[in-house]
Scaffold this motif. Structure first.
Motif, PDB file in Angstrom:
ATOM      1  N   THR A   1       0.836  -1.186   0.000  1.00 53.13           N
ATOM      2  CA  THR A   1       0.000   0.000   0.000  1.00 53.13           C
ATOM      3  C   THR A   1       0.877   1.244   0.000  1.00 53.13           C
ATOM      4  O   THR A   1       2.100   1.161  -0.160  1.00 53.13           O
TER       5      THR A   1
ATOM      6  N   SER B   1      -3.217   6.662   1.303  1.00 56.40           N
ATOM      7  CA  SER B   1      -4.464   6.155   1.897  1.00 56.40           C
ATOM      8  C   SER B   1      -4.841   6.936   3.147  1.00 56.40           C
ATOM      9  O   SER B   1      -6.011   6.959   3.550  1.00 56.40           O
TER      10      SER B   1
ATOM     11  N   ALA C   1      -5.797   6.686  -4.129  1.00 50.03           N
ATOM     12  CA  ALA C   1      -5.736   6.714  -2.673  1.00 50.03           C
ATOM     13  C   ALA C   1      -6.948   6.023  -2.062  1.00 50.03           C
ATOM     14  O   ALA C   1      -6.851   5.383  -1.008  1.00 50.03           O
TER      15      ALA C   1
ATOM     16  N   LYS D   1      -6.255   2.352  -2.114  1.00 49.80           N
ATOM     17  CA  LYS D   1      -5.315   1.938  -1.065  1.00 49.80           C
ATOM     18  C   LYS D   1      -5.983   1.933   0.311  1.00 49.80           C
ATOM     19  O   LYS D   1      -5.703   1.065   1.149  1.00 49.80           O
ATOM     20  N   ALA D   2      -6.863   2.896   0.552  1.00 46.28           N
ATOM     21  CA  ALA D   2      -7.581   2.920   1.828  1.00 46.28           C
ATOM     22  C   ALA D   2      -8.466   1.678   1.951  1.00 46.28           C
ATOM     23  O   ALA D   2      -8.535   1.048   3.019  1.00 46.28           O
TER      24      ALA D   2
END
Length: 268
Positions: free
Chosen positions: A152, A156, A167, A170-171
């Motif tokens: 990751t 995030s 982003a 990734k979160a």
């Protein structure tokens, strides 16, 4: 040196020799682990050239397609019987998702609020949901106390304008790590994420202002910039018995940049 003799690792996400996943593959081979790589069809010839003199098996696969993934697990199930380590290092978002147009792309990128739904969902499928998909399809082959890892990025948690819609992916990926850690915990299987600092990979080259970000990290992070080998060393910890007590972790390998509240210049 960690000894992974007799262990089997399946890694997703190599594009070329600048890839973090490639550095991890080399570390695993050095530790005497059996390694197989799943690569996108477009990168197959490049990766086949890389592994020419190495004991690494390569599969071409579109990670969005169940039938192609199923073939990999079927072949490895007959060859290995079990998978000890699995790495998800796949990410993709076009300029409409990143909200920035890289060199060579003339089309103007949209503002964050105008990210097209279809483009975003394709990037989400590849970059985030694919992690759930490989865990689901590979779970019957996972060994007792197997280790699953994903990659990751700190966008995030904080705003990186040149990363934008990625982003969100990734979160979501980091949240999946928590729930998968819980799901697999009853089987003794651990699930963790490495949050790597900016490494000059092919993928990173698509982030607007990446060289400026690298310079900022060099000047601001307590340890400065990191290399893909630094990330590979962190992965090797999780791909060993040393990490048997760790699951659900978000492990930063970014020179300490994540602890800094403001950009600084340590040379001042």
């Amino acid at each position: 040196m960690i000894d992974n003799t007799g262990k089997n690792a399946l890694l997703f996400g190599v594009r070329n020799d600048s890839s973090i996943v490639w550095a991890i593959a080399l570390k695993l081979v050095e530790s005497k682990c059996n390694v197989a790589l799943s690569v996108d069809h477009d990168n197959l010839s490049v990766v086949q050239t890389l592994v020419k003199d190495l004991p690494i098996e390569v599969f071409a696969c579109d990670i969005r397609k169940d039938d192609e993934l199923e073939l990999i697990f079927t072949v490895l199930g007959k060859k290995w019987q079990q998978i000890d380590y699995m790495l998800h290092g796949v990410a993709y978002g076009n300029h409409k998702v990143m909200c920035s147009s890289p060199p060579g792309v003339k089309e103007e990128a949209p503002d964050f609020i105008d990210i097209p739904f279809d483009d975003f969902m394709d990037s989400f499928d590849i970059s985030a949901f694919s992690f759930m998909r490989i865990c689901k399809m590979g779970r019957s082959l996972l060994a007792e106390q197997a280790s699953i890892l994903t990659l990751t990025y700190h966008a995030s948690q904080k705003v990186f304008p040149g990363y934008a819609g990625m982003a969100i992916n990734k979160a979501a990926l980091e949240n999946m790590v928590k729930y998968l850690a819980y799901y697999f915990g009853k089987s003794g299987i651990r699930v963790n994420a490495l949050s790597a600092g900016l490494v000059m990979t092919t993928s990173a080259g698509g982030i607007k202002g990446v060289r400026k970000l690298r310079k900022m990290t060099k000047n601001s992070a307590p340890l400065g910039n990191i290399s893909k080998e630094d990330v590979a060393n962190g992965a090797l910890y999780y791909f060993s018995d040393l990490s048997k007590g760790n699951t659900g972790n978000l492990h930063y390998i970014d020179g300490g940049l994540n602890v800094m509240a403001v950009a600084t210049d340590q040379n001042e």
